[in-house]
Design a protein around this motif. Structure first.
Motif, short mmCIF file in Angstrom:
data_model
loop_
_atom_site.label_atom_id
_atom_site.label_comp_id
_atom_site.label_asym_id
_atom_site.label_seq_id
_atom_site.Cartn_x
_atom_site.Cartn_y
_atom_site.Cartn_z
N GLU A 14 -5.46 -1.96 0.90
CA GLU A 14 -5.57 -1.14 1.90
C GLU A 14 -5.40 0.51 1.57
N ASP A 15 -4.96 0.86 0.56
CA ASP A 15 -4.88 2.14 0.05
C ASP A 15 -5.99 2.65 -0.94
N VAL B 192 -10.19 2.89 -2.26
CA VAL B 192 -11.59 3.06 -1.95
C VAL B 192 -12.43 2.11 -2.57
N PRO C 90 0.90 -1.26 0.23
CA PRO C 90 -0.07 0.05 -0.16
C PRO C 90 0.97 1.39 -0.03
N THR D 125 -16.68 3.70 6.89
CA THR D 125 -15.24 3.98 7.60
C THR D 125 -15.06 3.09 8.61
N CYS E 108 -11.54 11.15 -6.07
CA CYS E 108 -10.23 10.09 -6.08
C CYS E 108 -9.24 10.36 -7.01
N VAL F 192 -6.25 8.67 -5.48
CA VAL F 192 -6.74 7.29 -4.75
C VAL F 192 -6.84 6.20 -5.72
N LEU G 273 -2.20 6.27 2.52
CA LEU G 273 -2.57 6.01 4.02
C LEU G 273 -2.60 7.01 5.16
N ARG H 296 -5.55 9.38 4.95
CA ARG H 296 -6.86 8.89 5.26
C ARG H 296 -8.06 9.77 5.75
N LEU I 212 -9.46 1.45 2.52
CA LEU I 212 -9.57 2.75 3.08
C LEU I 212 -10.90 3.04 3.52
#
Ligand SMILES: Cc1cc2nc3c(=O)[nH]c(=O)nc-3n(C[C@H](O)[C@H](O)[C@H](O)COP(=O)(O)OP(=O)(O)OC[C@H]3O[C@@H](n4cnc5c(N)ncnc54)[C@H](O)[C@@H]3O)c2cc1C
Lengths: 483, 403
Positions: free
Chosen positions: A98-99, A101, A9, A35, A74, A79, A14, A17, A56
């Motif tokens: 993890e990084d 959406v 990631p 979230t 994004c 992102v 991160l 966030r 995320l």
């Protein structure tokens, strides 16, 4: 299992966030933004459950404009985005990072318009496959591609995966049954591709979008073809002493000019598992079972079946059992369509999806058995016999890492075998992360580069579902071209 | 040896195998020589006039490479005559499902249509309504992109979702993306027999309603067309049934009953039916007079008749409908813009698109032959062209100016 790699990631994403979540919160209603760790957990995997990554954040928009706003934001923030339907992908296509959406289409599940005279229907991307048919069933129509997951999976996911089903021998797969999509590009541009006419102008962009696994854009609406329901349909069970006999019968039926609506194969382990689950009356004293379905009026079905039964007898069929009622028909299909779930009740499994030229069937069944045995594992086979699309279910114990690794290795060996005999890695489930690192077994670098160049036309910066389909090393970008 | 030098300096490049095709394209790419890509060249008159320096034809890349009747699959080098593939299939009781049309009667060409040309134009015929277009049966392509690289997409199995579906991307690209070397199709058994139900004297709107009723019935209508008063003395509305004889007879009876509100009907037997659908497939009704421009409009059937009525109000046009009303063929005077403004205005806002398939080169040079795409689609189109053919050597400008 841990063999399949995810990209590390991006730490800078991160660390931003809170800022990213705040930006998304300005675009959608509070209940459309997920979230909290608890709720995010529901999105950490799909049907390839051995792999998990927490996203995320998850956004669940209600309109195409919201989808566009989220993508625009994004894009501006750099992102990554992972589109998601119902999360039933078997190849990890909807597993987040993890990084990234997750953009879930589940709330966009309405029918927008039905044109019975034109046999078309416009729906939102998050509608389930079965709801499409349900909406027009009373008028005598249906949407043809019928993945076994049709109760849950969405048309957006079907389009992304070019999904098939038991009845696509006659009616084709998703790409043959979609006329147009409304799609949002990675930068938020809304574009209409195709329409409701039979031919679209210019390049077949729709043909590229179907099967693109969420990498070219986020589909928000689709125009699908609906077809008139047949007067009647009747599945018949044919039990054989050997898989070779069953395979030869399939070839002979097609050779005689008969293309049934469906021809499904099960081997003995699959028959036992499915019968225990569905009580469909599958014969337990045979090595191979074919479910062959014909359609039409009673007289037409009688005539077609008489031809098929005669051929099956020439190939040594041991038992023939016709469905005598709607309830029996439902049970026969329930057994077949629950094959994955029913297997899941007796063991953990991974489901493979290679396709082979049907003439190679006896060889491939034999080799598959040897492969799986060499790893000390068991396999149950169900497959679409008319088109050579295999679904070996390799059973293992998910709590035993050694066995899990063996199952994955056995699966990879089987897929390589499929390519070797002239077939392909995936017939309907898609590449996702699962088959990503096998792509070089089927394609040359020039083949893959051409695909990646086309991908880059839609998504220059590899932001949409970026960890999927193409091996992580050697990815083509406009920059690599210049170098 | 260099495929290009046989037969003089400016003669067509005629590669005889894939390696020669790669070499010819690579050389053209290196020199930046624009090529007119073609198979038999029977459809050379379609599109904006070529701006090529040299032509490259795949017509000597011939031969069936794979045929497995029990797997319902056939593969052929791109220059293989369509007639050879169809004859080979017929020997084993099979056919190309999409019934590819033959443009020769309409375009007055006498060359031999090739399989590569069928793919380049995404040809299909009346059976399109149930069996899909060429792109729906095409399962594998070997091709050479504009950088001179051999690229394969798809293969020989009918279910394949491995990677991006470039097979679809290049089908119907009119030789602007790649030169095909080999194409593979899924095929179907030829129906045992066929019959055609004929309704008489319906106006366009009612005829299309009848076709929709037939296509929306469970009786598996495999083709649905309407020949209106502009081409037949008494309008004819036609629905074809195919299959085993007993089943065709049964369905003909049921379809007749279903369509009784549209008047009494006649039934054509297999032989007559075959001749008729061949003329509809090839649009021979509009072939003469040669001087007229021919348009092809793809539209949702329920919006076809109103569009045509608007055209008939504005211009002396003749027309017919295939695909249940979803495909309209029109003949208009080849003067001025050959009716472009009238045709496109009549269908504006209906989601239809119109292609000018026959007109003098001077007209094709100044009107949009293919429907101009909306801005974002045009951007994607230009991007895809550049991704296959960065130097723009394949049929430059044939579909759209600058692409
Ligand atoms: C028990 C079971 C049986 C199955 N049987 C079959 C079968 O018979 N035939 C078959 O083909 N498959 C089958 N599948 C696989 C799976 O159901 C299909 O791939 C299905 O199409 C996935 O749909 P989904 O909505 O769950 O998509 P997801 O799993 O959420 O996503 C799948 C892919 O689509 C992308 N995506 C989703 N929605 C969009 C969108 N709106 N725009 C752009 N990209 C999007 C995602 O990014 C991802 O790459 C089965 C799965 C299970 C669990």
């Amino acid at each position: 299992m841990s063999a399949i790699q995810f990209p590390a990631p991006d730490a800078s994403i991160l660390s931003r966030r809170a800022e990213i979540v705040a930006a998304l919160a300005r675009l959608v209603a509070p209940e459309s933004l997920v979230t909290s760790e608890d709720e995010l957990r529901a999105f950490e995997t799909d049907a390839l459950t051995a792999y998990r990554r927490m996203p995320l954040a998850v956004v669940l928009p209600s309109t195409t404009e919201e989808v566009a706003a989220v993508l625009r934001a994004c894009h501006a923030m750099g992102v990554n985005v992972v589109p998601r339907g119902a999360g039933t992908s078997l190849c990890g296509g909807a597993i987040p990072q993890e990084d990234a959406v997750v953009l879930g289409l589940g709330k966009m599940n309405r029918v927008l318009d039905v044109g019975f005279a034109d046999r078309t229907m416009r729906v939102q991307a998050g509608i389930t496959n079965l709801s499409i048919s349900a909406a027009v069933g009373a008028e005598g129509f249906f949407y043809a591609p019928d993945p076994s997951s049709q109760l849950a999976c969405t048309i957006g996911g079907n389009i992304a995966m070019n999904s098939g089903g038991a009845h696509c021998l006659k009616y084709g797969v998703t790409t043959n049954n979609i006329l147009g999509v409304r799609m949002v590009l990675v930068d938020g541009t809304i574009v209409d591709i195709g329409g409701d006419a039979m031919d679209a102008p210019g390049y077949d962009l729709l043909g590229l979008v179907v099967g693109s696994e969420g990498q070219l854009g986020v589909v928000t609406e689709a125009t699908v073809r609906i077809l008139p329901l047949a007067e009647g349909a009747r599945p018949v069970l044919f039990g054989f002493d050997t898989s070779e006999q069953a395979g030869a019968a399939v070839a002979a039926i097609i050779g005689a000019g008969i293309v049934p609506v469906a021809m499904e194969f099960m081997d003995k382990p699959a028959i036992e598992i499915c019968e225990a689950f569905a009580k469909a009356g599958y014969p337990l004293d045979v090595e191979a079972l074919l479910i062959i379905e014909v359609e039409g009026s009673d007289a037409e079905m009688d005539a077609a079946l008489a031809r098929i039964v005669a051929i099956a007898r020439e190939h040594g069929v041991r038992t023939v059992r016709e469905s005598k009622s709607a309830m029996e028909t439902a049970a026969i299909w329930k057994g077949r369509k629950s094959a994955f779930g029913a297997t899941g009740r007796v063991a953990d499994y991974i489901c493979m999806d290679g396709t082979i030229p049907t003439g190679q069937l006896p060889l491939v069944l034999r080799r598959m058995d040897e492969i799986v045995k060499s790893y000390g594992l068991r396999v149950a086979n169900v497959f679409h016999a008319g088109d050579g699309n295999l679904h070996p279910l390799i059973m293992y114990d998910v709590n035993d890492p050694e066995e899990a690794r063996k199952a994955e290795d056995a699966g990879n060996d089987i897929l390589k075998l499929c390519v070797e005999v002239g077939g392909c890695l995936t017939g309907e489930h898609g590449v996702g992360i699962e088959k990503r690192d096998l792509m070089r077994h089927q394609f040359t670098q020039a083949d893959l580069d051409q695909q990646m160049r086309v991908r880059a036309v839609f998504d220059h910066g590899w932001r949409l579902n970026p960890a999927k389909v193409f091996p992580l090393d050697g990815r083509w970008t406009p920059a690599s071209e210049a170098a | 040896m260099d495929a290009g030098e046989r037969g003089g300096v400016s003669a067509a490049l005629l590669p005889r195998d894939e390696a020669e095709l790669v070499a010819a394209v690579a050389a053209a790419a290196a020199a930046g020589t624009p090529l007119a890509l073609e198979g038999g060249g029977t459809k050379a008159g379609i599109g904006r006039p070529a701006q090529a320096e040299r032509s490259l034809s795949t017509r000597e890349l011939t031969g069936i490479t794979l045929y497995e009747p029990s797997e319902m699959v056939i593969g052929a080098r791109s220059g293989t005559p369509v007639a050879l593939v169809e004859a080979t299939l017929a020997e084993r009781g099979q056919m190309l499902p999409f019934e590819p049309m033959d443009y020769r009667p309409l375009l007055g060409s006498e060359a031999e249509p090739t399989m590569g040309g069928v793919v380049g134009a995404n040809l299909s015929g009346p059976r399109r309504v149930v069996a899909g277009a060429c792109r729906d049966s095409l399962i594998g392509v070997r091709m050479v992109n504009g950088r001179g690289e051999a690229v394969t997409s798809g293969g020989r199995v009918m279910k394949n979702v491995t990677g991006l579906d470039l097979v679809k991307g290049v089908c119907g690209s009119w030789g602007t993306l790649a030169a095909f070397s080999e194409v593979t199709f899924k095929v179907l058994p030829t129906p045992e027999t066929s019959a055609t139900l004929v309704l008489h004297g319906l106006d366009d709107a009612r005829a299309i309603k009848a076709l929709s009723a037939g296509l929306g019935s469970p009786f598996e209508v495999s083709a649905a067309a309407h020949l209106p008063g502009t081409v037949e003395r008494v309008p004819k509305t036609l629905l074809r049934l195919e299959g085993f004889a007993d089943s065709v007879a049964y369905r003909a009876g049921r379809l007749r009953a279903l369509l009784a509100p549209y008047g009494s009907s006649a039934l054509l037997e297999a032989a007559q039916s075959a001749v008729l659908w061949r003329s509809i497939r090839d649009v021979t009704f509009l072939a003469e007079p040669r001087g007229e421009a021919i348009w092809r409009v793809s539209v949702a059937p329920s919006r076809a008749a109103a569009g045509v009525a608007a055209i008939l109000d504005a211009a002396p046009a003749r027309h017919l409908y295939d695909w249940g009303g979803g495909l309209v063929w029109l003949a208009l005077p080849a003067a001025g813009d050959a009716g472009a403004a009238v045709v496109r205005a009549a269908f504006a806002g209906t989601g239809a698109h119109a292609t000018l398939v026959r007109a003098p080169a001077e007209i094709r040079a100044v009107v949009d032959v293919f429907e101009p795409p909306a801005a974002p689609v045009r951007r994607l189109t230009a991007g895809i062209k550049a991704s296959f053919d960065p130097r723009g050597i394949f049929n430059p400008g044939r579909m759209y100016a600058g692409i």
